[in-house]
Design a protein around this motif. Structure first.
Motif, PDB file in Angstrom:
ATOM      1  N   ARG A  30      -3.071   5.899  -3.275  1.00  0.00           N
ATOM      2  CA  ARG A  30      -4.034   7.063  -3.244  1.00  0.00           C
ATOM      3  C   ARG A  30      -4.500   7.560  -2.103  1.00  0.00           C
ATOM      4  O   ARG A  30      -4.840   8.735  -1.936  1.00  0.00           O
ATOM      5  CB  ARG A  30      -5.408   6.557  -4.203  1.00  0.00           C
ATOM      6  N   SER A  31      -4.558   6.986  -0.898  1.00  0.00           N
ATOM      7  CA  SER A  31      -4.687   7.211   0.451  1.00  0.00           C
ATOM      8  C   SER A  31      -3.560   7.698   1.258  1.00  0.00           C
ATOM      9  O   SER A  31      -3.742   7.889   2.426  1.00  0.00           O
ATOM     10  CB  SER A  31      -5.815   6.365   0.907  1.00  0.00           C
ATOM     11  N   LEU A  32      -2.378   7.672   0.700  1.00  0.00           N
ATOM     12  CA  LEU A  32      -1.226   7.879   1.433  1.00  0.00           C
ATOM     13  C   LEU A  32      -0.812   9.466   1.300  1.00  0.00           C
ATOM     14  O   LEU A  32      -1.095   9.810   0.201  1.00  0.00           O
ATOM     15  CB  LEU A  32      -0.316   6.941   0.730  1.00  0.00           C
ATOM     16  N   PRO A  33       0.058   9.943   2.290  1.00  0.00           N
ATOM     17  CA  PRO A  33       0.757  11.364   2.025  1.00  0.00           C
ATOM     18  C   PRO A  33       1.437  11.109   0.848  1.00  0.00           C
ATOM     19  O   PRO A  33       1.981  10.182   0.111  1.00  0.00           O
ATOM     20  CB  PRO A  33       1.624  11.543   3.226  1.00  0.00           C
ATOM     21  N   ARG A  34       1.521  12.457   0.162  1.00  0.00           N
ATOM     22  CA  ARG A  34       1.960  12.425  -1.300  1.00  0.00           C
ATOM     23  C   ARG A  34       3.420  11.872  -1.333  1.00  0.00           C
ATOM     24  O   ARG A  34       3.595  11.197  -2.330  1.00  0.00           O
ATOM     25  CB  ARG A  34       2.174  13.884  -1.672  1.00  0.00           C
ATOM     26  N   ARG A  78       6.930  -4.689   1.388  1.00  0.00           N
ATOM     27  CA  ARG A  78       7.796  -4.056   2.463  1.00  0.00           C
ATOM     28  C   ARG A  78       7.409  -2.499   2.305  1.00  0.00           C
ATOM     29  O   ARG A  78       7.108  -2.001   3.437  1.00  0.00           O
ATOM     30  CB  ARG A  78       9.138  -4.767   2.332  1.00  0.00           C
ATOM     31  N   ALA A  79       7.666  -2.034   1.306  1.00  0.00           N
ATOM     32  CA  ALA A  79       7.744  -0.682   1.184  1.00  0.00           C
ATOM     33  C   ALA A  79       6.136  -0.156   1.374  1.00  0.00           C
ATOM     34  O   ALA A  79       5.815   1.056   2.016  1.00  0.00           O
ATOM     35  CB  ALA A  79       8.084  -0.279  -0.252  1.00  0.00           C
ATOM     36  N   THR A  80       5.223  -0.960   1.039  1.00  0.00           N
ATOM     37  CA  THR A  80       3.689  -0.696   1.058  1.00  0.00           C
ATOM     38  C   THR A  80       3.561  -0.547   2.702  1.00  0.00           C
ATOM     39  O   THR A  80       2.816   0.402   3.162  1.00  0.00           O
ATOM     40  CB  THR A  80       2.848  -1.488   0.484  1.00  0.00           C
ATOM     41  N   ALA A  81       3.898  -1.769   3.235  1.00  0.00           N
ATOM     42  CA  ALA A  81       3.516  -1.869   4.924  1.00  0.00           C
ATOM     43  C   ALA A  81       4.297  -0.796   5.639  1.00  0.00           C
ATOM     44  O   ALA A  81       3.569  -0.152   6.572  1.00  0.00           O
ATOM     45  CB  ALA A  81       4.144  -3.389   5.214  1.00  0.00           C
ATOM     46  N   LYS A  82       5.481  -0.345   5.125  1.00  0.00           N
ATOM     47  CA  LYS A  82       6.289   0.707   5.707  1.00  0.00           C
ATOM     48  C   LYS A  82       5.524   2.242   5.572  1.00  0.00           C
ATOM     49  O   LYS A  82       5.194   2.663   6.555  1.00  0.00           O
ATOM     50  CB  LYS A  82       7.560   0.654   5.302  1.00  0.00           C
ATOM     51  N   ALA A  83       4.869   2.411   4.425  1.00  0.00           N
ATOM     52  CA  ALA A  83       4.267   3.610   4.127  1.00  0.00           C
ATOM     53  C   ALA A  83       2.816   3.422   5.126  1.00  0.00           C
ATOM     54  O   ALA A  83       2.790   4.474   5.598  1.00  0.00           O
ATOM     55  CB  ALA A  83       3.923   3.631   2.786  1.00  0.00           C
ATOM     56  N   ILE A  84       2.428   2.325   4.932  1.00  0.00           N
ATOM     57  CA  ILE A  84       0.988   2.508   5.742  1.00  0.00           C
ATOM     58  C   ILE A  84       1.173   2.477   7.314  1.00  0.00           C
ATOM     59  O   ILE A  84       0.614   3.330   8.228  1.00  0.00           O
ATOM     60  CB  ILE A  84       0.316   0.959   5.816  1.00  0.00           C
ATOM     61  N   ALA A  85       2.252   1.888   7.735  1.00  0.00           N
ATOM     62  CA  ALA A  85       2.795   2.153   9.182  1.00  0.00           C
ATOM     63  C   ALA A  85       3.138   3.614   9.673  1.00  0.00           C
ATOM     64  O   ALA A  85       2.743   4.105  10.565  1.00  0.00           O
ATOM     65  CB  ALA A  85       3.896   1.049   9.618  1.00  0.00           C
TER      66      ALA A  85
END
Length: 148
Positions: A30-34, A78-85
């Protein structure tokens, strides 16, 4: 009600961890770019689908479900960490729930180029969260100027 065997318990635990990871990934998305949020949400939905399995089915082949749950949870993390980074590199604001995720620092300040990539709806929600007034009548450029 049948007892859970000692071989099925690790599988059920791994499935529960996968379900928790999917819930956390939805919160983070919810807080990441679309674009990044779509990827994380799709993977989280896939994890949820795999965790929606009957206990009786798990008892028949616990090793299979343990492997599946561990593999898909690892991929989701891994995907979530990559998106956060990626969000941190582009200096997008990271929501408070992400502070609980290891490796994520405190909320980050938004820059004008990152704001320009957001939709008007996302900009309005950020203006609302920041406590600004009159943002509903503003255009995208005005919202970017207001938030930067």
């Amino acid at each position: 009600m049948a007892k859970t065997s000692s071989s099925a318990q690790p599988a059920l635990d791994a499935i529960a961890v996968a379900a928790d990871a999917a819930t956390l990934a939805h919160t983070v998305a919810r807080s990441l770019p679309r674009k990044d949020a779509k990827k994380v949400t799709a993977l989280a939905d896939e994890v949820r689908a795999l965790t929606d399995v009957d206990t009786k089915t798990v008892r028949k082949n616990p090793e299979k479900y343990t492997k599946q749950a561990v593999a898909i949870t690892g991929a989701l993390v891994r995907a979530t960490a990559k998106a956060i980074a990626k969000a941190e590199r582009t200096r997008v604001e990271v929501a408070p729930p992400l502070a609980a995720v290891p490796g994520v620092s405190a909320p980050i300040v938004l820059t004008a180029p990152a704001l320009a990539e957001l939709t008007v709806i996302e900009l309005r929600s950020r203006a609302r969260a920041a406590g600004h007034h009159g943002y509903t009548r503003m255009r995208k450029a005005q919202l970017v100027a207001l938030l930067s």
